[in-house]
Design an enzyme around this catalytic site. Structure first.
Site, PDB file in Angstrom:
ATOM      1  N   SER A   1      -5.819 -33.422  34.667  1.00 47.68           N
ATOM      2  CA  SER A   1      -5.422 -32.437  33.663  1.00 47.68           C
ATOM      3  C   SER A   1      -4.988 -31.172  34.386  1.00 47.68           C
ATOM      4  CB  SER A   1      -6.619 -32.137  32.760  1.00 47.68           C
ATOM      5  OG  SER A   1      -6.530 -30.840  32.225  1.00 47.68           O
TER       6      SER A   1
ATOM      7  N   GLU B   1      -2.443 -45.534  28.319  1.00 43.78           N
ATOM      8  CA  GLU B   1      -1.906 -44.949  27.084  1.00 43.78           C
ATOM      9  C   GLU B   1      -0.397 -45.197  26.968  1.00 43.78           C
ATOM     10  OE1 GLU B   1      -4.892 -41.165  26.491  1.00 43.78           O
ATOM     11  OE2 GLU B   1      -3.489 -41.146  28.141  1.00 43.78           O
TER      12      GLU B   1
END
Ligand code: ARG
Length: 443
Positions: A278, A291
């Site tokens: 992140s 994902e």
């Protein structure tokens, strides 16, 4: 210089915006290899049938070889002035070899030319898809073999149901991909007829040999109706459906990798190589690849919808709408090929946390069905056994005790038939060993 094909018939040149709209070379340049392959077979047949001379054939054949070589070595750029890859190669050939090049298109239309190119591309892509899926199967087998004893909770409704092994779980996907392989090879069998020789739509008056080009290009036979031959894209639809179905399986597997790698589950750890971080939260390790795999199924579905919608209203035979088939085809093939490589890498490198799985397999009254089965073996009717077990689970929840922790005296209050042997009967490894699970392998 790309040839100005229409100058005999047209007074004016195509408007540049219309050329930009009409031109497909920015997409169909990817057909250059199959286009050259198709042209070489066509020229060989023209020569065999006495339509072009030996000398013309030799020039065409080596001219096409030199174009292929230059494209592959990066020495020939696709010109934006060309309408498509077919015109580009033909025009380049004539630039290189002169008048013989102008004979290549004898007894051929771009309609059967593009039809054969797309079919060859689709057949090759199908073959690669099968090979890649077999490689994926091998990795799944390896993971399964390493986890024959990794007990985990099996779920229904994402609620703990009954114990299984991770091998059993992951091999469910092997079955899905096996069906995908079978579906693609079945579709591939239907692709094995050559449209070359159908001409624009109504065949040709030249004495050509369609069997020869069909076999030369690796097909089993020529197609049987020339109008169908130039307007058929069922093979593209079929491959895109197969890949959409694979995408659905990828997406389901990706979803499980995401859930199982979460802090709450920790059943697996996805390797750093297949994770992202992140920009603000330093502790994060996100399952971005999984994902994206989940999201790519949407692209595979939409390409299938796109081509079917494009095809549904077009009259026989060829219409320019069909030029758009390639965007769907190429996108699905490329999306599938990168997706499966990522998935293979991710499965090959992930760590299976079997201790954590086993710990979780002790929770959620996972052996309740086996308690009911125990009572049935002691002579109770299944419904009575089910009711009694439900009451025991309710008691366990209220006292915060698992089925293994409730003492025998307490069990006897629910049913006299409980004996000491019961505890062995609800042991996870015992439960798993008692179950009849089929295995299969490639060997
Ligand atoms: N670029 C075209 C396609 O991909 C080639 C066929 C053109 N045929 C024609 N009659 N305009 O569909």
């Amino acid at each position: 210089m790309v040839m100005d094909l229409y100058k005999g018939r047209f007074n004016n040149k195509t408007a540049s915006i219309a050329h930009e709209f009409n031109s497909s070379i920015g997409v169909d340049y990817k057909l250059y290899r199959v286009d050259i392959k198709g042209s070489k077979a066509h020229a060989k047949m023209l020569n065999k049938c006495g339509i072009i001379s030996d000398e013309e054939f030799t020039k065409i054949d080596s001219g096409l070889d030199s174009i292929l070589l230059d494209i592959e070595n990066g020495n020939l750029e696709f010109s934006k002035d060309a309408e498509d890859i077919h015109m580009f190669i033909e025009s380049e050939l004539t630039n290189r070899i002169g008048d013989a090049g102008k004979k290549l298109h004898t007894a051929r239309s771009r309609n059967d030319q593009v039809a054969v190119d797309v079919k060859l591309f689709t057949i090759e892509a199908s073959k690669r898809a099968i090979d890649l899926l077999v490689e994926l199967e091998r990795i799944i087998f390896k993971v399964a073999e390493e986890n024959l004893d990794s007990v985990m909770p099996g779920y229904t409704h994402l609620q703990i149901a009954q114990p299984v092994t991770f091998a059993h779980h992951i091999m469910a996907y092997a079955q899905m991909f096996l069906r995908d392989i079978s579906r693609i090879s079945d579709a591939r069998d239907r692709m094995m007829t050559s449209p070359l020789g159908a001409g624009a739509l109504a065949t040709t008056t030249y004495e050509i040999d369609r069997d020869f080009t069909a076999l030369e290009l690796g097909f089993k036979a020529p197609t049987l109706n020339s109008m169908d031959s130039v307007s058929d894209r069922d093979h593209v639809v079929e491959l895109l459906y197969c890949l959409a179905n694979v995408g659905m399986h990828f997406s389901r597997l990706a979803e499980e990798l995401i859930i199982y790698s979460s802090q709450e589950f920790k059943f697996i750890t996805i390797a750093d190589e297949y994770s992202s971080g992140s920009s603000i939260m330093p502790q994060k390790k996100n399952p971005d690849m999984a994902e994206l795999l989940r999201a790519k199924s949407a692209c595979l579905y939409s390409n299938l919808m796109g081509i079917m919608t494009m095809l549904k209203g077009i009259p026989l035979a060829y219409n320019k709408d069909m030029q758009e088939d390639k965007e769907y085809l190429f996108d699905s093939v490329e999306t599938f090929e990168i997706s499966i490589e990522v998935l293979k890498g991710m499965l090959d490198t992930m760590v299976v946390n079997s201790n954590r799985m086993r710990e979780m397999a002790h929770k959620g009254y996972i052996n309740a069905t086996d308690t009911a089965d125990y009572l049935v073996k002691k002579g109770l009717a299944f419904r009575d056994a089910y009711y009694i077990t439900g009451s025991i689970v309710k008691y366990g929840i209220s006292e915060n005790l698992s089925l293994n922790e409730i003492p025998l005296e307490k069990y006897k209050e629910f049913s006299e038939v409980f004996e000491e042997d019961y505890y062995k009967f609800i042991d996870l490894d015992y439960i798993l060993n008692e179950r009849k699970v089929f295995w299969w392998s490639f060997s």
